[in-house]
Motif scaffolding. Structure first.
Motif, short mmCIF file in Angstrom:
data_model
loop_
_atom_site.label_atom_id
_atom_site.label_comp_id
_atom_site.label_asym_id
_atom_site.label_seq_id
_atom_site.Cartn_x
_atom_site.Cartn_y
_atom_site.Cartn_z
N ARG A 179 0.81 -1.21 0.00
CA ARG A 179 0.00 0.00 0.00
C ARG A 179 0.86 1.27 0.00
O ARG A 179 0.40 2.33 -0.40
N SER A 180 2.09 1.14 0.48
CA SER A 180 2.94 2.32 0.47
C SER A 180 3.41 2.66 -0.93
O SER A 180 3.88 3.75 -1.19
N GLN A 181 3.28 1.71 -1.87
CA GLN A 181 3.69 1.96 -3.23
C GLN A 181 2.61 2.77 -3.93
O GLN A 181 1.43 2.61 -3.69
N SER A 182 3.04 3.67 -4.82
CA SER A 182 2.08 4.46 -5.57
C SER A 182 1.49 3.61 -6.69
O SER A 182 2.10 2.67 -7.16
N GLY A 183 0.31 3.99 -7.15
CA GLY A 183 -0.33 3.26 -8.23
C GLY A 183 -1.81 3.13 -7.99
O GLY A 183 -2.31 3.35 -6.88
N THR A 184 -2.53 2.79 -9.05
CA THR A 184 -3.98 2.70 -8.95
C THR A 184 -4.49 1.30 -8.70
O THR A 184 -5.64 1.12 -8.33
N GLY A 185 -3.67 0.29 -8.96
CA GLY A 185 -4.17 -1.08 -8.92
C GLY A 185 -4.93 -1.41 -10.19
O GLY A 185 -5.65 -2.41 -10.25
N LEU A 186 -4.77 -0.56 -11.23
CA LEU A 186 -5.46 -0.78 -12.49
C LEU A 186 -4.52 -1.19 -13.62
O LEU A 186 -4.98 -1.60 -14.68
N GLY A 187 -3.22 -1.08 -13.40
CA GLY A 187 -2.26 -1.33 -14.48
C GLY A 187 -2.41 -2.70 -15.11
O GLY A 187 -2.49 -2.84 -16.34
N LEU A 188 -2.43 -3.75 -14.29
CA LEU A 188 -2.54 -5.11 -14.83
C LEU A 188 -3.92 -5.36 -15.42
O LEU A 188 -4.05 -6.09 -16.41
N THR A 189 -4.95 -4.76 -14.80
CA THR A 189 -6.31 -4.91 -15.33
C THR A 189 -6.39 -4.34 -16.74
O THR A 189 -6.94 -4.98 -17.66
N ILE A 190 -5.83 -3.15 -16.93
CA ILE A 190 -5.84 -2.50 -18.24
C ILE A 190 -5.00 -3.30 -19.23
O ILE A 190 -5.40 -3.50 -20.39
N ALA A 191 -3.83 -3.76 -18.80
CA ALA A 191 -2.95 -4.52 -19.69
C ALA A 191 -3.64 -5.79 -20.19
O ALA A 191 -3.56 -6.12 -21.38
N LYS A 192 -4.31 -6.50 -19.30
CA LYS A 192 -5.00 -7.73 -19.70
C LYS A 192 -6.14 -7.43 -20.67
O LYS A 192 -6.32 -8.13 -21.67
N SER A 193 -6.90 -6.37 -20.38
CA SER A 193 -8.03 -6.00 -21.25
C SER A 193 -7.53 -5.60 -22.63
O SER A 193 -8.14 -5.96 -23.65
N LEU A 194 -6.43 -4.85 -22.69
CA LEU A 194 -5.87 -4.44 -23.98
C LEU A 194 -5.36 -5.65 -24.77
O LEU A 194 -5.54 -5.73 -25.99
N ALA A 195 -4.71 -6.59 -24.07
CA ALA A 195 -4.22 -7.79 -24.74
C ALA A 195 -5.37 -8.58 -25.35
O ALA A 195 -5.28 -9.05 -26.50
N GLU A 196 -6.45 -8.72 -24.61
CA GLU A 196 -7.60 -9.46 -25.11
C GLU A 196 -8.30 -8.70 -26.23
O GLU A 196 -8.84 -9.32 -27.16
N ALA A 197 -8.30 -7.37 -26.17
CA ALA A 197 -8.91 -6.57 -27.24
C ALA A 197 -8.16 -6.74 -28.55
O ALA A 197 -8.73 -6.57 -29.64
N MET A 198 -6.86 -7.09 -28.47
CA MET A 198 -6.07 -7.32 -29.67
C MET A 198 -6.12 -8.77 -30.13
O MET A 198 -5.43 -9.16 -31.07
N GLY A 199 -6.91 -9.61 -29.43
CA GLY A 199 -7.00 -11.02 -29.79
C GLY A 199 -5.96 -11.88 -29.12
O GLY A 199 -5.83 -13.07 -29.43
N GLY A 200 -5.20 -11.31 -28.18
CA GLY A 200 -4.18 -12.07 -27.46
C GLY A 200 -4.60 -12.37 -26.04
O GLY A 200 -5.80 -12.44 -25.73
N SER A 201 -3.63 -12.51 -25.15
CA SER A 201 -3.94 -12.81 -23.75
C SER A 201 -2.79 -12.38 -22.86
O SER A 201 -1.65 -12.19 -23.33
N LEU A 202 -3.09 -12.22 -21.59
CA LEU A 202 -2.07 -11.91 -20.57
C LEU A 202 -2.41 -12.72 -19.33
O LEU A 202 -3.51 -12.60 -18.79
N THR A 203 -1.49 -13.56 -18.90
CA THR A 203 -1.71 -14.43 -17.75
C THR A 203 -0.56 -14.28 -16.76
O THR A 203 0.50 -13.72 -17.09
N ALA A 204 -0.78 -14.77 -15.55
CA ALA A 204 0.25 -14.72 -14.50
C ALA A 204 0.30 -16.05 -13.78
O ALA A 204 -0.73 -16.73 -13.62
N GLU A 205 1.48 -16.42 -13.33
CA GLU A 205 1.65 -17.65 -12.56
C GLU A 205 2.92 -17.56 -11.73
O GLU A 205 3.85 -16.80 -12.04
#
Length: 305
Positions: free
Chosen positions: A259-285
């Motif tokens: 929580r001390s780190q700056s950021g919105t918590g939206l970066g990965l959400t946006i990245a995944k949505s953009l990847a899927e909008a291009m017909g690709g994917s973004l996953t984590a493990e």
């Protein structure tokens, strides 16, 4: 014979009259009970049948099932409302923090006389203003993607060149974190289908995520496969656990230790949505890292030409 028929008719009429009035009475009781339930839907109550009747049993079964669904939906709504309130609090905190710094330094500037200190203060103000600009931009991107108002301009692009440029653009961020960066990029163009602007934002968000949460290393790999172009970002997992993986791409998700780190918590959400909008994917493990510590790996898949 006439009297027998008349007697049977009277008995039958009396029976049906009795059934009619008992059913009316039962429906009246059910109606009153439903009105009581309506007054307070928070209680786990169901309708009861005063007398056996298959048709009424089916009706009351459907009503009771609907009441149960309403209760479940009400509980889910309360949960979503609570999460939304927490998200608003986080957003307010993220916007208020740089704004407080900006206002504080503006007051400081009014009192200072040294040109050197003035330049330093203006530099900090500019830095915080840029941070606020990035926050607002991410909120705007998220609103477009959520409303399905974002249209990708799919075209041919060189994924390798764009990744190399994004890495160079993130050099200062990664250097400030003193990360051991290892990049395995081919020396030839890697053609893929995508939106250049969207891909730039995906790379920027992944580098910002690594710069924000990684503490030791970042490894980047790009490979061209027969049916896809695969790009992986691997870094030390830090506080990330297997329980966190399903939530990494949820909006506003951030672990408390960060929580001390700056950021919105939206970066990965946006990245995944953009990847899927291009017909690709973004996953984590979580994968096996060096030594006993696990590593967090993000895999971006793009469509080949």
């Amino acid at each position: 014979m006439f009297f027998i028929v008349l007697l049977i008719a009277i008995i039958a009429g009396g029976y049906f009259a009795f059934r009619y009035f008992t059913l009316c009475h039962a429906l009246c009781k059910v109606g009153l009970e439903l009105q009581e339930i309506k007054k307070d839907l928070t209680q786990n109550r169901i309708l009861h049948l005063p007398l056996p009747n298959k048709s009424l049993e089916m009706l009351l079964g459907t009503v009771n099932s609907t009441l149960a669904e309403l209760k479940t939906e009400r509980l889910n709504y309360r949960k979503r409302e609570k999460e939304f309130q927490q998200q608003i609090a986080h957003i307010s905190h993220d916007l208020r923090t740089p704004l407080t710094v900006i206002l504080g330094y503006l007051k400081y500037i009014k009192k200072m006389e040294s040109t050197e200190k003035l330049a330093e203060a203006l530099g900090i103000i500019e830095q915080k203003a840029q941070a606020m600009s990035r926050l607002v931009a991410q909120f705007y991107d998220f609103s477009l993607l959520s409303a399905q108002g974002y249209a990708c301009a799919i075209q041919e692009l060189d994924a390798c060149r764009m990744l190399r440029e994004a890495l160079l653009g993130s050099y200062q961020l990664l250097e400030e974190k003193r990360l051991d960066v290892e990049a395995h990029l081919p020396n030839c163009p890697i053609p893929a289908k995508g939106d250049p602007e969207a891909l730039e934002r995906i790379f920027a968000n992944l580098f910002q995520n690594a710069g924000r949460y990684a503490s030791a290393f970042l490894k980047i790999e790009l490979s061209q496969q027969p049916e896809k172009v695969c790009i992986t970002f691997t870094n030390d997992a830090g506080h990330c656990t297997p329980e966190d993986i399903p939530y990494l791409f949820e909006r506003f998700y951030r672990k408390d230790p960060a929580r001390s780190q700056s950021g919105t918590g939206l970066g990965l959400t946006i990245a995944k949505s953009l990847a899927e909008a291009m017909g690709g994917s973004l996953t984590a493990e979580l994968i096996e890292g060096e030594g006993a510590a696990p590593a967090l790996q993000f895999t971006l898949v793009l469509m080949p030409l």
